[in-house]
Motif scaffolding. Structure first.
Motif, PDB file in Angstrom:
ATOM      1  N   ASN A  53       0.395  38.878 -24.996  1.00  8.51           N
ATOM      2  CA  ASN A  53       1.622  39.304 -25.137  1.00  8.51           C
ATOM      3  C   ASN A  53       2.311  39.840 -26.326  1.00  8.51           C
ATOM      4  N   TRP A  54       1.230  41.034 -26.508  1.00  6.69           N
ATOM      5  CA  TRP A  54       1.813  41.921 -27.501  1.00  6.69           C
ATOM      6  C   TRP A  54       3.278  42.505 -27.400  1.00  6.69           C
ATOM      7  N   PRO A  55       4.118  42.176 -28.306  1.00  8.45           N
ATOM      8  CA  PRO A  55       5.503  42.685 -28.239  1.00  8.45           C
ATOM      9  C   PRO A  55       5.291  44.339 -28.207  1.00  8.45           C
ATOM     10  N   GLU A  56       6.325  45.111 -27.292  1.00  9.67           N
ATOM     11  CA  GLU A  56       6.207  46.443 -27.432  1.00  9.67           C
ATOM     12  C   GLU A  56       6.521  47.240 -28.523  1.00  9.67           C
ATOM     13  N   HIS A  57       7.437  46.469 -29.297  1.00 12.15           N
ATOM     14  CA  HIS A  57       8.239  47.120 -30.431  1.00 12.15           C
ATOM     15  C   HIS A  57       6.975  47.003 -31.696  1.00 12.15           C
ATOM     16  N   ARG A  70      -1.630  48.085 -31.214  1.00 11.43           N
ATOM     17  CA  ARG A  70      -2.201  46.827 -30.924  1.00 11.43           C
ATOM     18  C   ARG A  70      -3.585  46.708 -31.613  1.00 11.43           C
ATOM     19  N   GLU A 102       4.112  48.220 -31.428  1.00 14.14           N
ATOM     20  CA  GLU A 102       3.460  49.522 -31.013  1.00 14.14           C
ATOM     21  C   GLU A 102       1.967  49.389 -31.181  1.00 14.14           C
TER      22      GLU A 102
END
Length: 140
Positions: free
Chosen positions: A64-68, A72, A70
Motif C-alpha cells: 500500500n505504498w503511498p503515492e507521495h 518504492r 515516490e
C-alpha cells in the motif's frame, strides 16, 4: 410528492455520509496509529493491531505504498523499522514493544538488506575498558 414522502432537509437529520467518518474513527480506536518516516523526511500514517509483527507492517506498507513517497523499495523484505534508535526484528509484534493503542507512535522505515549484527568482541572490550574513565587526553 406528498408530505409523508418528503425528506426532512434540516441539519438534525443524520446523513449516511456522516457515518463512515465516525465508523472509521471507532474502528481505529483499538489500533496502534503508526507514523512512518522515510530517510527523505516524507511521512505517512497507518493503523495496525498490537498483534501485527514488524514483518507484516513492512509487507502492508510495501503493498500500500503511498503515492507521495515516490521511489518504492524493490521488495517488502528489505524494509526495516527503526524504533527508539533500534532496528525492530521482523517477528517482533507492535504489542511486544508496548506501543500505546489509540495514540500516535513514530518510527523510521528504511530499505536495508540485513540488520546490523551484534557488536564484535573487540568493540565490546573497548567499551568495557573505557567505562568510568574520561575518553580525553590531558596535556601537561
Amino acid at each position: 410528492m406528498t408530505e409523508e414522502n418528503a425528506i426532512d432537509p434540516s441539519p438534525s437529520t443524520a446523513s449516511p455520509s456522516n457515518f463512515p467518518r465516525q465508523r472509521k474513527a471507532d474502528d481505529n480506536k483499538d489500533k496502534i496509529r503508526l507514523k512512518l518516516i522515510l530517510a527523505n523526511g516524507k511521512t505517512h500514517e497507518f493503523f495496525f493491531t498490537p498483534e501485527t509483527t514488524a514483518a507484516e507492517v513492512s509487507k502492508h506498507v510495501f503493498e500500500n505504498w503511498p503515492e507521495h513517497w515516490e521511489q518504492r523499495a524493490s521488495s517488502h523484505q528489505i524494509l526495516r523499522l527503526i524504533y527508539q534508535g533500534r532496528f525492530i526484528h521482523g517477528s517482533m509484534s507492535l504489542g511486544a514493544l508496548k506501543l500505546p493503542v489509540g495514540k500516535l507512535t513514530v518510527m523510521h522505515l528504511v530499505p536495508r538488506e540485513r540488520l546490523p549484527g551484534p557488536p564484535s568482541q573487540g568493540e565490546t572490550d573497548r567499551e568495557k575498558s573505557s567505562e568510568g574513565r574520561c575518553n580525553c587526553c590531558s596535556i601537561l
